[in-house]
Write an enzyme that holds these catalytic residues in place. Structure first.
Site, PDB file in Angstrom:
ATOM      1  N   CYS A 115       0.813  -1.227   0.000  1.00  0.00           N
ATOM      2  CA  CYS A 115       0.000   0.000   0.000  1.00  0.00           C
ATOM      3  C   CYS A 115       0.844   1.274   0.000  1.00  0.00           C
ATOM      4  CB  CYS A 115      -0.952   0.011   1.189  1.00  0.00           C
ATOM      5  SG  CYS A 115      -2.217  -1.229   1.004  1.00  0.00           S
ATOM      6  N   HIS A 264      -3.773   7.126   1.225  1.00  0.00           N
ATOM      7  CA  HIS A 264      -4.016   5.813   0.624  1.00  0.00           C
ATOM      8  C   HIS A 264      -5.398   5.352   1.064  1.00  0.00           C
ATOM      9  CE1 HIS A 264      -4.079   1.647  -0.142  1.00  0.00           C
ATOM     10  NE2 HIS A 264      -3.913   1.302   1.120  1.00  0.00           N
ATOM     11  N   ASN A 294      -9.970  -0.693  -1.816  1.00  0.00           N
ATOM     12  CA  ASN A 294      -8.536  -0.461  -1.615  1.00  0.00           C
ATOM     13  C   ASN A 294      -7.784  -1.051  -2.810  1.00  0.00           C
ATOM     14  OD1 ASN A 294      -5.833  -0.713  -0.887  1.00  0.00           O
ATOM     15  ND2 ASN A 294      -6.230  -1.404   1.191  1.00  0.00           N
TER      16      ASN A 294
END
Ligand code: ACO
Length: 337
Positions: A115, A264, A294
């Site tokens: 991530c 993020h 995500n």
């Protein structure tokens, strides 16, 4: 020393939309649970036969970024490609992108920081430009998460979160010292490597042995993502704050200088928590997890591209990109637009 600035942004998501409602057909979950805990309403997943691979999606996003920058693929001096879901164990997706874009034999570096991948990739690209080694660097984040998920009730704690997509950014050299990429923060804490991981097969449990093991232990889940959700959440909210504070401090700024935060897109609750901690208004934090889930290394460039397309970024704005994820790794980039 030179500096670097953003001159092109692009994004791509596969056409197939998977709603929370659709997921209830595959596992014991509900639209209400997913929305309440994560903010996600839908995500895009690749479809059988749509031709998408990690590099193909990255190339689609890159072409848009190139067009917006007014550049040709042959103008790019170097590729930095962030992904945790490459086509192959090796080689990485960067070389496949170089071929897809029919670029000269420029260097291609894959970044494996999950991530935080795009934040790391951006910092790396900036260093090549600052030192004068390269002029134009293409930074890509692209992920196909959907094909590696356990889409059954057993994997519901993880699989409802992830989406597929790609984003791209072109950085170029500038002589302006006080504009462009002004500060970075990069961190890792490997003692928590097992808290968010896809473990096998890999060198610690090679394919041949692992496949034999799997036949005898069909309930083994080591090849699916594992996440200790609560623990990750608690660490994320602390590390996000630290990284944002660090880049502001390095750039000699305070939270009052921040115009737009692009976190993020891990969980809407994490973004809202950070927003509250920094006393930011709704228009100062860009979120799109509701539509995409995500998308790991792709989430920041997709969000940055959308925010820019929506006219939310103006000349001289202070924009901070921040991420936290598997590793643990975390970090931030500060840009004066
Ligand atoms: N549908 C319904 N129920 C579910 C689901 C689901 N999809 N998933 C889990 N549950 C259940 C659990 O079984 C549990 O039930 P129990 O209480 O009977 O045991 C209950 O819901 C609560 O589960 P928790 O895991 O405690 O739920 P939590 O509120 O922590 O939310 C989540 C889970 C959304 C994963 C959250 O912890 C989170 O977002 N964590 C951080 C994610 C993150 O930041 N990741 C970093 C980036 S990812 C990367 O780097 C690859």
């Amino acid at each position: 020393m030179y500096n670097s600035k953003v001159i092109g942004l692009g994004k791509y998501v596969p056409e197939r939309v998977v709603t929370n409602e659709e997921l209830t057909r595959y596992m014991d979950t509900s639209d209400e649970w997913i929305r309440e805990r994560t903010g996600i309403e839908q995500r895009h997943w690749v479809a059988e036969g749509d031709g998408n691979t990690t590099a193909v999606m990255g190339a689609k996003a890159a072409r848009q970024a190139l067009e917006r920058a007014g550049l040709k693929p042959s103008d790019i001096d170097f590729i930095v490609f962030a992904t945790l879901s490459p086509e192959f164990f090796f080689p990485g997706s960067g070389v496949l992108l170089q071929e897809l874009l029919e670029m000269p034999t420029v260097g291609a570096l894959d970044v494996r920081n999950q991530c935080s991948g795009f934040v790391y990739a951006t910092a790396v690209a900036d260093q090549f430009i600052k030192t004068g080694m390269y002029k134009n660097v293409l930074v890509v984040g692209s992920e196909i998460q959907s094909t590696g998920l356990d889409v059954s009730t057993r994997g519901r704690g993880v699989s409802v979160i992830f989406g597929d997509g790609a984003g791209a950014m072109i950085l170029t050299r500038t002589e302006e010292k006080k504009k462009g990429l002004l500060a970075h923060s990069l961190h890792s804490e490997g003692k928590y490597a097992d808290q968010l991981t896809v473990k096998y097969p890999a060198s610690s449990f090679p394919s041949q042995k692992y496949f034999e093991h799997l036949q005898q232990n069909p309930d083994e889940t080591g090849h699916f993502p594992y996440m200790n959700g609560n623990f990750v959440f608690k660490n994320a909210v602390v590390r996000f704050q630290e990284a944002i504070a660090e880049v502001l401090q390095k750039a000699g700024m305070s939270k009052e200088d921040l115009d737009l935060l692009i976190p993020h897109q891990a969980n809407l609750r994490i973004s809202q928590f950070i927003q509250k901690m920094f006393g930011l208004k709704d228009h100062q934090v860009y979120n799109n997890i509701q539509k995409y889930g995500n998308t790991t290394a792709a989430s920041i460039p997709i969000a940055l591209t959308e925010a820019w397309e929506a006219g939310k970024i103006k000349e001289n704005d202070i924009v901070v990109l921040a991420a936290f994820g598997s590793g643990f790794t975390w970090g931030a980039n500060l840009i004066k637009w």
